[in-house]
Enzyme design. Structure first.
Site, PDB file in Angstrom:
ATOM      1  N   PRO A   2       0.812  -1.211   0.000  1.00 22.16           N
ATOM      2  CA  PRO A   2       0.000   0.000   0.000  1.00 22.16           C
ATOM      3  C   PRO A   2       0.848   1.265   0.000  1.00 22.16           C
ATOM      4  O   PRO A   2       1.638   1.481   0.910  1.00 22.16           O
ATOM      5  CB  PRO A   2      -0.794  -0.096   1.311  1.00 22.16           C
ATOM      6  CG  PRO A   2      -0.572  -1.467   1.827  1.00 22.16           C
ATOM      7  CD  PRO A   2       0.705  -1.939   1.256  1.00 22.16           C
ATOM      8  N   GLU A   3       0.682   2.057  -1.006  1.00 16.68           N
ATOM      9  CA  GLU A   3       1.222   3.409  -0.986  1.00 16.68           C
ATOM     10  C   GLU A   3       0.049   4.319  -0.681  1.00 16.68           C
ATOM     11  O   GLU A   3      -1.066   3.848  -0.465  1.00 16.68           O
ATOM     12  CB  GLU A   3       1.872   3.746  -2.346  1.00 16.68           C
ATOM     13  CG  GLU A   3       3.114   2.905  -2.608  1.00 16.68           C
ATOM     14  CD  GLU A   3       4.274   3.720  -3.190  1.00 16.68           C
ATOM     15  OE1 GLU A   3       4.349   4.938  -2.934  1.00 16.68           O
ATOM     16  OE2 GLU A   3       5.103   3.133  -3.896  1.00 16.68           O
TER      17      GLU A   3
END
Length: 271
Positions: A2-3
């Site tokens: 996850p960014e």
DNA sequence: CGCCAGGCCTGCACGC
DNA sequence: TGCGTGCAGGCCTGGC
């Protein structure tokens, strides 16, 4: 992985399910995340109402009247909304059971994520107190980036990935933004001119906005499936494309290591 | 089997 | 002294 766009998409996905719900139970199957999940969390949250949800950097903040639940997805974490009674699988470490018949489940195989509790102003929590501006805020503009980089001799890529300078720019988007701005990742931060700082700020906002937009379009899939569905399939110009032809000029993409991380760039398009 | 990927905190060394 | 900066280590599992 996850960014920021994934975290934002997650927030939008879970918020309608959690907002104003009463927590009926908290299940901790494995407390050994990056930091231990507080053991008294079930006691703290049972019978309490979720008042609001927010994102700060890559932290998800679930606010109650008496404190805030801080969630971080680390690098392999995902949150899903499921019906009560859905059986847990191997890496499902934490559930927030809600009064509406649903539960929010954290799955995190690598356990770099975090579930923490903070009473009082959450912005003062150690993990949040020293964070730089949000990349999509008006505060993060070219003047800010220019001023903030003048004393920095380190590479511009490391600078934009420093959460004290600006939050939420992970490795993939740092690479992509630098390509769009035509800047080599190894260029010293204090050598990036004003006009190039402007291009870089625009590029960072652009790649993040595009990814969030993409995330929104597959939100339903994301929430109801395995948490890793197609919302992350932006086309990359450089990331992961070592030795492949640059999409703009056909020059082979270079791969180097910076700060123990992979950087990719086009030696022709980026100077 | 070994290596790599990822976020990001922590600890250390350094210079002003 | 204390601060900002720069760098390396560590956490952990799955996939090649």
């Amino acid at each position: 992985m996850p960014e920021l766009p994934e975290v934002e998409t997650t927030l939008r996905g879970i918020a309608p399910h959690l907002q104003d719900q009463i927590v009926s139970d908290v299940v901790i199957r494995n407390a050994n995340l990056r930091w231990p999940i507080p053991k008294d969390l079930p006691k703290l949250l049972r019978g309490r109402t979720v008042r609001s949800l927010q994102r700060r950097a890559k932290y998800l903040l679930v606010a109650f009247d008496h404190g805030t639940l801080i969630l971080h997805l680390g690098m392999s974490g995902s949150l899903r909304i499921l019906p009560h009674g859905t059986s847990a699988e191997k890496h499902d470490h934490f559930d927030l059971v809600l009064g509406n018949g649903e539960l929010m489940r954290l799955r995190d195989p690598r356990r770099f994520g975090a579930v923490l509790w903070h009473e009082g102003d959450v912005a003062e929590h150690v993990l949040l107190a020293h964070l730089g501006p949000e990349p999509l805020s008006v505060e993060f503009d070219s003047k800010y980036l220019y001023d903030a980089t003048r004393k920095r001799n380190a590479a511009i890529k490391l600078a934009i990935m420093d959460s004290q300078l600006v939050v939420g720019v992970g490795n993939i988007y740092a690479n992509e933004a630098l390509f769009r701005a035509g800047i080599r990742p190894q260029l010293a931060a204090n050598k990036v001119s004003r006009p190039r700082c402007k291009r870089l700020v625009q590029a960072i906002k652009e790649v993040l906005r595009e990814a969030i937009k993409q995330g929104g379009s597959s939100l339903r899939d994301f929430i109801h499936s395995d948490g890793s569905s197609g919302y992350f399939q932006q086309h990359y110009f450089v990331y992961g494309r070592k030795d492949e032809a640059c999409k703009q000029c056909r020059t082979p993409i270079k791969h180097i290591k910076q700060g123990q991380r992979s950087s990719f760039y086009c030696p022709q398009c980026q100077k």
